[in-house]
Design a protein around this motif. Sequence first.
Motif, PDB file in Angstrom:
ATOM      1  N   GLY A  49       0.851  -1.428  -0.009  1.00 57.09           N
ATOM      2  CA  GLY A  49       0.307   0.000  -0.121  1.00 57.09           C
ATOM      3  C   GLY A  49       0.871   1.195  -0.047  1.00 57.09           C
ATOM      4  N   THR A  50       0.244   2.501   0.487  1.00 60.92           N
ATOM      5  CA  THR A  50       0.952   3.469   0.166  1.00 60.92           C
ATOM      6  C   THR A  50       1.813   4.088   1.506  1.00 60.92           C
ATOM      7  N   ARG A  51       1.554   3.518   2.540  1.00 57.13           N
ATOM      8  CA  ARG A  51       2.272   3.855   3.747  1.00 57.13           C
ATOM      9  C   ARG A  51       2.730   2.486   4.424  1.00 57.13           C
ATOM     10  N   PRO A  52       3.419   1.659   4.001  1.00 57.87           N
ATOM     11  CA  PRO A  52       3.591   0.318   4.907  1.00 57.87           C
ATOM     12  C   PRO A  52       4.533   0.708   5.850  1.00 57.87           C
ATOM     13  N   LEU A  58       6.571  -5.227   0.725  1.00 54.48           N
ATOM     14  CA  LEU A  58       6.988  -6.678   0.555  1.00 54.48           C
ATOM     15  C   LEU A  58       6.248  -7.440  -0.443  1.00 54.48           C
ATOM     16  N   ASP A  59       5.624  -6.512  -1.479  1.00 56.52           N
ATOM     17  CA  ASP A  59       4.658  -7.129  -2.430  1.00 56.52           C
ATOM     18  C   ASP A  59       5.036  -7.042  -3.759  1.00 56.52           C
ATOM     19  N   SER A  60       6.358  -6.805  -4.104  1.00 55.71           N
ATOM     20  CA  SER A  60       7.092  -7.114  -5.316  1.00 55.71           C
ATOM     21  C   SER A  60       8.779  -7.213  -4.978  1.00 55.71           C
ATOM     22  N   TYR A  61       9.473  -7.703  -6.127  1.00 55.01           N
ATOM     23  CA  TYR A  61      10.668  -7.856  -5.726  1.00 55.01           C
ATOM     24  C   TYR A  61      11.547  -6.625  -5.617  1.00 55.01           C
ATOM     25  N   SER A  62      10.908  -5.685  -6.498  1.00 51.57           N
ATOM     26  CA  SER A  62      11.729  -4.254  -6.259  1.00 51.57           C
ATOM     27  C   SER A  62      11.531  -3.786  -4.751  1.00 51.57           C
ATOM     28  N   GLY A  63      10.345  -3.794  -4.256  1.00 46.93           N
ATOM     29  CA  GLY A  63       9.832  -3.197  -2.963  1.00 46.93           C
ATOM     30  C   GLY A  63      10.839  -4.031  -1.884  1.00 46.93           C
ATOM     31  N   VAL A  64      11.025  -5.480  -2.092  1.00 46.14           N
ATOM     32  CA  VAL A  64      11.983  -6.049  -0.915  1.00 46.14           C
ATOM     33  C   VAL A  64      13.424  -5.856  -0.922  1.00 46.14           C
ATOM     34  N   MET A  65      13.822  -5.522  -2.399  1.00 41.52           N
ATOM     35  CA  MET A  65      15.356  -5.433  -2.342  1.00 41.52           C
ATOM     36  C   MET A  65      15.430  -3.696  -2.258  1.00 41.52           C
ATOM     37  N   ALA A  66      14.413  -2.962  -2.343  1.00 46.19           N
ATOM     38  CA  ALA A  66      14.700  -1.458  -1.846  1.00 46.19           C
ATOM     39  C   ALA A  66      14.750  -1.387  -0.444  1.00 46.19           C
ATOM     40  N   LEU A  71      17.064   0.673   6.150  1.00 46.85           N
ATOM     41  CA  LEU A  71      18.072  -0.043   5.744  1.00 46.85           C
ATOM     42  C   LEU A  71      17.682  -0.968   4.615  1.00 46.85           C
ATOM     43  N   GLN A  72      18.704  -1.703   4.044  1.00 42.59           N
ATOM     44  CA  GLN A  72      18.441  -2.983   3.212  1.00 42.59           C
ATOM     45  C   GLN A  72      18.261  -3.942   4.099  1.00 42.59           C
ATOM     46  N   VAL A  73      17.048  -4.505   3.778  1.00 43.90           N
ATOM     47  CA  VAL A  73      16.504  -5.714   4.910  1.00 43.90           C
ATOM     48  C   VAL A  73      17.145  -7.245   4.233  1.00 43.90           C
ATOM     49  N   ILE A  74      17.347  -7.006   3.100  1.00 38.98           N
ATOM     50  CA  ILE A  74      18.204  -8.215   2.435  1.00 38.98           C
ATOM     51  C   ILE A  74      19.475  -7.974   2.221  1.00 38.98           C
ATOM     52  N   VAL A  75      20.704  -8.585   2.716  1.00 32.75           N
ATOM     53  CA  VAL A  75      21.922  -8.511   2.082  1.00 32.75           C
ATOM     54  C   VAL A  75      22.208  -9.807   1.305  1.00 32.75           C
ATOM     55  N   GLY A 119      21.962 -15.383  -3.424  1.00 29.12           N
ATOM     56  CA  GLY A 119      21.992 -14.083  -3.881  1.00 29.12           C
ATOM     57  C   GLY A 119      20.710 -13.347  -4.066  1.00 29.12           C
ATOM     58  N   ALA A 120      19.437 -13.915  -3.659  1.00 30.96           N
ATOM     59  CA  ALA A 120      18.291 -13.406  -3.699  1.00 30.96           C
ATOM     60  C   ALA A 120      18.000 -13.187  -5.190  1.00 30.96           C
ATOM     61  N   PRO A 121      17.985 -14.069  -6.165  1.00 23.92           N
ATOM     62  CA  PRO A 121      17.730 -14.177  -7.395  1.00 23.92           C
ATOM     63  C   PRO A 121      16.258 -13.660  -7.741  1.00 23.92           C
ATOM     64  N   GLN A 122      15.899 -12.955  -8.827  1.00 25.34           N
ATOM     65  CA  GLN A 122      14.565 -12.528  -9.033  1.00 25.34           C
ATOM     66  C   GLN A 122      13.529 -13.649  -9.494  1.00 25.34           C
TER      67      GLN A 122
END
Length: 122
Positions: A49-52, A58-66, A71-75, A119-122
């Motif tokens: 949504g607009t203000r998580p 966490l609803d898209s690959y780009s969101g998770v990686m952003a 902080l980066q929540v995925i290293v 490596g958290a592949p897409q």
Amino acid sequence: MKASLPGFLALVFALSMICIPEVFAQQGAPVFADVDRIFQAQCVTCHSGTRPPEGLHLDSYSGVMAGSKDLQVIVKGEPGKSELVKRIKRISKPRMPKDGPPWLTEKDTALIEKWIAAGAPQ
Ligand code: HEC
């Protein structure tokens, strides 16, 4: 007792039907679609949504990686350093999903760790 060949073959067939899909499922590294299933089931009610919370989608690959606003929540390659893993394992608090239980199963937690380690592949 004399072993029955057809009976034995039927047993081998039955066992292979149980085991083969499992063997294929284990092959290769997990990809985003595999972990997305978990996020969709247990995280996106809040993290979309607009203000998580913390700005973390966490609803898209780009969101998770952003990651979140902080902080980066995925290293990539480092599940032990990834805040997302620390949250689902309660190394960092509050544990996620925030209003759990249910927490993630050990199998799902391991899958996310494996995905990050690869490596958290897409
Ligand atoms: C009921 C709502 C809710 C659900 C469901 C939820 N979260 Fe959260 N999440 C929050 C809130 C609120 C925060 C901020 C809390 C805090 O850190 O003090 C947060 C924070 C986080 C953070 C830390 C972000 C940062 O910058 O510190 C991570 C990582 C996270 N969540 C991952 C997840 C994952 C993965 C799931 C699913 C397994 C999940 N969350 C499910 C509400 C939720």
